[in-house]
Design a protein around this motif. Sequence first.
Motif, PDB file in Angstrom:
ATOM      1  N   PHE A 249     -35.414 -17.329 -13.861  1.00 11.18           N
ATOM      2  CA  PHE A 249     -35.923 -16.618 -15.041  1.00 11.18           C
ATOM      3  C   PHE A 249     -35.986 -15.117 -14.782  1.00 11.18           C
ATOM      4  CE2 PHE A 249     -39.582 -14.573 -17.008  1.00 11.18           C
ATOM      5  CZ  PHE A 249     -39.312 -14.767 -18.355  1.00 11.18           C
ATOM      6  N   TYR A 250     -36.618 -14.721 -13.681  1.00  6.15           N
ATOM      7  CA  TYR A 250     -36.797 -13.288 -13.407  1.00  6.15           C
ATOM      8  C   TYR A 250     -35.460 -12.582 -13.160  1.00  6.15           C
ATOM      9  CZ  TYR A 250     -41.855 -13.624 -13.290  1.00  6.15           C
ATOM     10  OH  TYR A 250     -43.157 -13.802 -13.652  1.00  6.15           O
ATOM     11  N   LYS A 251     -34.547 -13.263 -12.515  1.00  9.10           N
ATOM     12  CA  LYS A 251     -33.235 -12.664 -12.272  1.00  9.10           C
ATOM     13  C   LYS A 251     -32.510 -12.387 -13.584  1.00  9.10           C
ATOM     14  CE  LYS A 251     -28.863 -13.403  -9.812  1.00  9.10           C
ATOM     15  NZ  LYS A 251     -28.070 -14.340  -8.980  1.00  9.10           N
ATOM     16  N   LYS A 275     -31.755 -10.125 -26.255  1.00  8.67           N
ATOM     17  CA  LYS A 275     -30.384 -10.276 -25.743  1.00  8.67           C
ATOM     18  C   LYS A 275     -30.397 -10.909 -24.351  1.00  8.67           C
ATOM     19  CE  LYS A 275     -26.220  -7.454 -24.911  1.00  8.67           C
ATOM     20  NZ  LYS A 275     -26.050  -7.630 -23.465  1.00  8.67           N
ATOM     21  N   ALA A 276     -31.303 -10.443 -23.481  1.00  8.20           N
ATOM     22  CA  ALA A 276     -31.392 -10.982 -22.125  1.00  8.20           C
ATOM     23  C   ALA A 276     -31.828 -12.446 -22.145  1.00  8.20           C
ATOM     24  CB  ALA A 276     -32.376 -10.153 -21.291  1.00  8.20           C
ATOM     25  N   ALA A 277     -32.791 -12.782 -22.998  1.00  9.31           N
ATOM     26  CA  ALA A 277     -33.288 -14.155 -23.071  1.00  9.31           C
ATOM     27  C   ALA A 277     -32.208 -15.114 -23.561  1.00  9.31           C
ATOM     28  CB  ALA A 277     -34.514 -14.225 -23.982  1.00  9.31           C
ATOM     29  N   GLN A 278     -31.457 -14.677 -24.560  1.00  7.88           N
ATOM     30  CA  GLN A 278     -30.450 -15.556 -25.158  1.00  7.88           C
ATOM     31  C   GLN A 278     -29.208 -15.683 -24.276  1.00  7.88           C
ATOM     32  OE1 GLN A 278     -29.707 -14.144 -29.175  1.00  7.88           O
ATOM     33  NE2 GLN A 278     -31.893 -14.139 -29.662  1.00  7.88           N
ATOM     34  N   GLU A 279     -28.732 -14.552 -23.747  1.00  6.72           N
ATOM     35  CA  GLU A 279     -27.467 -14.559 -23.015  1.00  6.72           C
ATOM     36  C   GLU A 279     -27.642 -14.905 -21.534  1.00  6.72           C
ATOM     37  OE1 GLU A 279     -25.442 -10.887 -23.656  1.00  6.72           O
ATOM     38  OE2 GLU A 279     -25.363 -11.117 -25.840  1.00  6.72           O
ATOM     39  N   ALA A 389     -40.986 -13.474 -23.266  1.00  8.58           N
ATOM     40  CA  ALA A 389     -39.765 -14.190 -22.874  1.00  8.58           C
ATOM     41  C   ALA A 389     -40.094 -15.505 -22.176  1.00  8.58           C
ATOM     42  CB  ALA A 389     -38.912 -13.308 -21.961  1.00  8.58           C
ATOM     43  N   ALA A 390     -41.142 -15.504 -21.343  1.00 11.89           N
ATOM     44  CA  ALA A 390     -41.539 -16.736 -20.651  1.00 11.89           C
ATOM     45  C   ALA A 390     -41.928 -17.812 -21.654  1.00 11.89           C
ATOM     46  CB  ALA A 390     -42.698 -16.452 -19.696  1.00 11.89           C
ATOM     47  N   CYS A 391     -42.671 -17.410 -22.683  1.00 12.94           N
ATOM     48  CA  CYS A 391     -43.071 -18.354 -23.735  1.00 12.94           C
ATOM     49  C   CYS A 391     -41.838 -18.917 -24.446  1.00 12.94           C
ATOM     50  CB  CYS A 391     -43.986 -17.656 -24.739  1.00 12.94           C
ATOM     51  SG  CYS A 391     -44.562 -18.713 -26.077  1.00 12.94           S
ATOM     52  N   ALA A 392     -40.911 -18.032 -24.839  1.00 16.44           N
ATOM     53  CA  ALA A 392     -39.689 -18.474 -25.519  1.00 16.44           C
ATOM     54  C   ALA A 392     -38.861 -19.388 -24.619  1.00 16.44           C
ATOM     55  CB  ALA A 392     -38.862 -17.251 -25.942  1.00 16.44           C
ATOM     56  N   TYR A 393     -38.781 -19.046 -23.341  1.00  9.44           N
ATOM     57  CA  TYR A 393     -37.998 -19.827 -22.382  1.00  9.44           C
ATOM     58  C   TYR A 393     -38.573 -21.232 -22.205  1.00  9.44           C
ATOM     59  CZ  TYR A 393     -35.569 -20.822 -17.923  1.00  9.44           C
ATOM     60  OH  TYR A 393     -34.797 -21.375 -16.938  1.00  9.44           O
ATOM     61  N   ILE A 394     -39.898 -21.306 -22.053  1.00  6.81           N
ATOM     62  CA  ILE A 394     -40.567 -22.598 -21.862  1.00  6.81           C
ATOM     63  C   ILE A 394     -40.392 -23.492 -23.093  1.00  6.81           C
ATOM     64  CG2 ILE A 394     -42.840 -23.694 -21.666  1.00  6.81           C
ATOM     65  CD1 ILE A 394     -43.617 -21.230 -19.899  1.00  6.81           C
TER      66      ILE A 394
END
Length: 405
Positions: A249-251, A275-279, A389-394
């Motif tokens: 995630f952090y990378k 953009k970073a979260a999606q791509e 982003a962490a929330c969206a990722y989870i």
Amino acid sequence: MNLTKKILIALVLGVVVGIIFTFIPESVFYNLDMYVLSPVGTIFVNLIMMLVVPIVFVSIVLGTAGLGEPAKLGRIGIQTITFFLVTTALALCISLALAFMIKPGAEGVFDVSVADFEAQEAPPVMETIISIIPKNPVAAMSAGDMLQVIAFAIFIGLALAFLKDKTTGMYRLFEQANEILMFLVNLIMKFAPYGAFALIASAIGGAGLDAIGSMAAYMGTVILGLIVHAALIYSLAIWMLGKANPLTFYKGFFPAMTVAFSTSSSNATLPVSMKAAQENLGVSKSISSFVQPLGATINMDGTAIMQATAAVFIAQVYAIDLGFTEIIAIILTATLASIGTAGVPGVGLIMLAMVLTQIGLPVEGIALIIGIDRLLDMLRTAVNITGDAACAYIISENEKRRDVS
């Protein structure tokens, strides 16, 4: 060389140049800042801010329409708000614990007689809630009132989800608008290293080494709180709730964190963070488009850490003891204020003034931390958008597993 490396080099050079600027005459720095650094930094921030309202509106419309079922939208909305409130409360607990252990505001070190600060009054929470529904959506977009823009976009997205085939052309138009906006984000990001360099050099040169040195204990406490919260709470959440590797995630999200650090604005960083979260992280576009704009408006873990640390710091400077009741009041007030003061200019200091007033501490103490607040704002903004982003990722990872099962 990729963009992330360029921005990192620019940030390092900006720090070095900013420190050098603290040794030159103030008049020389003033002219350099006015005619070189500030214009470059302002142009970069303005270029990104130019896209924020269109991106939030288009993204929320597509995200809401993409989620489709109202039940799914409600489920994701509840998960999002719950995550934001819980992590904000945890951030406050961490920062309070560190502030009481480190004691950054040792009595007698600071001269409080010269402290003077006039706090802006935040609107009542109920007034903020009522005003979420815009009377004039166009005026809300013009004023950049993000909560009202988000509310209107959700209504449009719901209409597209219900009408489906009848509005295929309109949905396609929003998709094309999103493509245009993402192209512009990529174009503007080529200017990011120059903007990052100018912003950090200006911030450090303006603060001065004397201010930074005298506030070292306070700054160190806030920075430690930000690091612990990001490394511990977000990592545990990604690992336990998202069943994913925090390092991955952090990378993937690091490029957005560097931009947040340089701009000090969650809204300005929003196009890059989405953009970073999606791509890079594979977050679903519909979830990213819904969760991250909402988080940029109401989720402020980094700011909460600053508030709790500043409250304890000011209490220590003025030799005022904080009891259990005051500590609970800090946690409750700052957690609720993170939503209640959304969209208000200078939100961090306004929220801090609310917290200090609530527990009976002198608001004038804010004057002690204003000099270095710009530097800390960079770091806490990076934490703020990381939480979004962490929330969206989870949520995205859990929804993928839900769809498979």
